[in-house]
Design a protein around this motif. Sequence first.
Motif, PDB file in Angstrom:
ATOM      1  N   HIS A  64      -6.873   0.519  13.490  1.00  0.00           N
ATOM      2  CA  HIS A  64      -7.734  -0.066  12.461  1.00  0.00           C
ATOM      3  C   HIS A  64      -8.367   1.009  11.596  1.00  0.00           C
ATOM      4  O   HIS A  64      -8.182   2.196  11.841  1.00  0.00           O
ATOM      5  N   HIS A  66     -11.470   2.050  10.914  1.00  0.00           N
ATOM      6  CA  HIS A  66     -12.709   2.801  11.145  1.00  0.00           C
ATOM      7  C   HIS A  66     -12.391   4.297  11.193  1.00  0.00           C
ATOM      8  O   HIS A  66     -11.358   4.703  11.721  1.00  0.00           O
ATOM      9  N   ASP A  68     -13.436   6.684  13.010  1.00  0.00           N
ATOM     10  CA  ASP A  68     -13.182   7.324  14.305  1.00  0.00           C
ATOM     11  C   ASP A  68     -11.769   7.022  14.817  1.00  0.00           C
ATOM     12  O   ASP A  68     -11.383   7.475  15.887  1.00  0.00           O
ATOM     13  N   HIS A  69     -10.984   6.288  14.024  1.00  0.00           N
ATOM     14  CA  HIS A  69      -9.576   6.024  14.371  1.00  0.00           C
ATOM     15  C   HIS A  69      -8.596   6.561  13.319  1.00  0.00           C
ATOM     16  O   HIS A  69      -7.464   6.887  13.642  1.00  0.00           O
ATOM     17  N   HIS A 168     -11.776  -7.245  15.921  1.00  0.00           N
ATOM     18  CA  HIS A 168     -12.849  -6.237  15.819  1.00  0.00           C
ATOM     19  C   HIS A 168     -13.339  -6.118  14.372  1.00  0.00           C
ATOM     20  O   HIS A 168     -14.515  -6.330  14.100  1.00  0.00           O
ATOM     21  N   ASP A 204     -10.040  -1.007  19.369  1.00  0.00           N
ATOM     22  CA  ASP A 204     -11.400  -1.468  19.648  1.00  0.00           C
ATOM     23  C   ASP A 204     -11.329  -2.982  19.815  1.00  0.00           C
ATOM     24  O   ASP A 204     -10.789  -3.675  18.958  1.00  0.00           O
ATOM     25  N   HIS A 424     -18.018  -4.912  18.820  1.00  0.00           N
ATOM     26  CA  HIS A 424     -17.354  -4.542  20.070  1.00  0.00           C
ATOM     27  C   HIS A 424     -17.607  -5.544  21.191  1.00  0.00           C
ATOM     28  O   HIS A 424     -18.716  -6.064  21.333  1.00  0.00           O
TER      29      HIS A 424
HETATM   30 ZN   LIG Z   1     -13.699   0.376  15.370  1.00  0.00          ZN
END
Ligand SMILES: [Zn+2]
Length: 481
Positions: A64, A66, A68-69, A168, A204, A424
């Motif tokens: 996805h 975000h 942090d991905h 998510h 996530d 989450h």
């Molecule tokens: Zn995420």
Amino acid sequence: MPNHTNIRFLGAAQNVTGSSYLVEHKDQRVLVDCGLYQERKYRDRNWAPFAVDPGSIDAVLLTHAHLDHCGLLPKLAREGFSGPIYCTPATAAITRIVLLDSARIQEEDAEYKRRRHQREGRTGPHPEEPLYTEEDAERTLPLLRAVGYESPAPITDSISASFFEAGHILGSSMIRLELEGMAVGSGPGNGRPDESRSVVFSGDIGQWDKPIIEDPTVFSDADYLVMESTYGDRTHEDPGEVEDLLAEAVNTTHRAGGNLLIPSFALERTQEVLYHLNRLLQSDRIPHLMVFVDSPMAISVTEVFKDHPELFDEAMQELMEEGHSPFSFSGLKMTRSVDQSKAINHIRGTSIIIAGSGMCTGGRIKHHLVHNIYRKESTILFVGYQAEGTLGRHILGGAKEVRILGQTWRRKANIRRISGFSAHADQFALLRWLGGLKRPPRRLFLTHGEAEAIRVLADKIEQEKGFKPYVPEYGERMAFD
Ligand SMILES: [Zn+2]
Ligand SMILES: [Zn+2]
């Protein structure tokens, strides 16, 4: 490259950001996610060389959009990766917005650091150059390849992948890899070279019954599972309360005659707030006020939502069919330009202003805070997590004096918070997700969680499901058999 099929945990191992897992199978390398580290203590890892030569990676699969991905993809592309990046169509669209925004911030941060160091006559631990530039992000975008949900795509000669709804954020996915031609066993008669193994990456995991998007997919079998555990030690508030609290915040602020400021993340949270406001309007629980989405990024992301009605859940589909879109109701204004944004401050009476950044660390929310924080009639409503050391946390913590844009203000505005929003799964939902399995996996890896959250979840899984999860270390390699 080792000749045994294996996985390496290159990020989000006993921490929550920097998601990245490398699968090596039959001389082929596939990277699942390539996330930015956002926790302060791990930020150095963003600057470290990649564990393998980016040019040797055949493909990236993205769960996805975000940061942090996906946030290290421009660095991966600059350092030699030129293969395809597979993800769902909505993820591709949002990733474009997110990466260009991130690159701009990287460039601004580097420039700020350069000027500060110059002033102080010193150098810092990292070069005064951006981690990556807008040019690097631009180079990455053509590599994105959209793949629909639940349609297996060949990734390399012996690896195929399918994407499943993760519930998510819009477009988020869980990814199932099929590794063909595993060399299992050895010696004549023992070896069965045609076996395959499945590996499911949870990405996530969302909450069930979240607004707008569909619920997470549950899997009945998987040989290997890589599962997130962000809230492995927590249970969320009843989401039913969100609308009551939101209605109360709007009505109280309206009666007092001030403005309601909602610092909000551009991606998903802003759209969820609009969803709830629209429902409250429909049921006459709040008055018809002006609602401003004052964030170019949130406006762009909302456009992606509008482009993908096929991803909406049943309740949202119904709203749309009845002509009650939460993304275009009377009173809702999307303010893209700076002039439009400034004009909001001249409006008398009560307005609802949704602006970024979500933790008040930058963006237009700061200007709205300057115009409202000293007013006892106004309210600042927090709907997202406020990390330590941020302006948002400082205000939420009840500070009487607040420094914003170089000036100190006495805080008189009311402070409220709704904590029922969450993208989450909590512990209950994580166990529910795992509950779909008909038999234990060969191995369950717990990632994307703080050590304590993982420990609590691991114990719970062992008690309830009867098998012991494995908790990988940063950089650890595990063989598949
Ligand atoms: Zn995420
Ligand atoms: Zn994440």
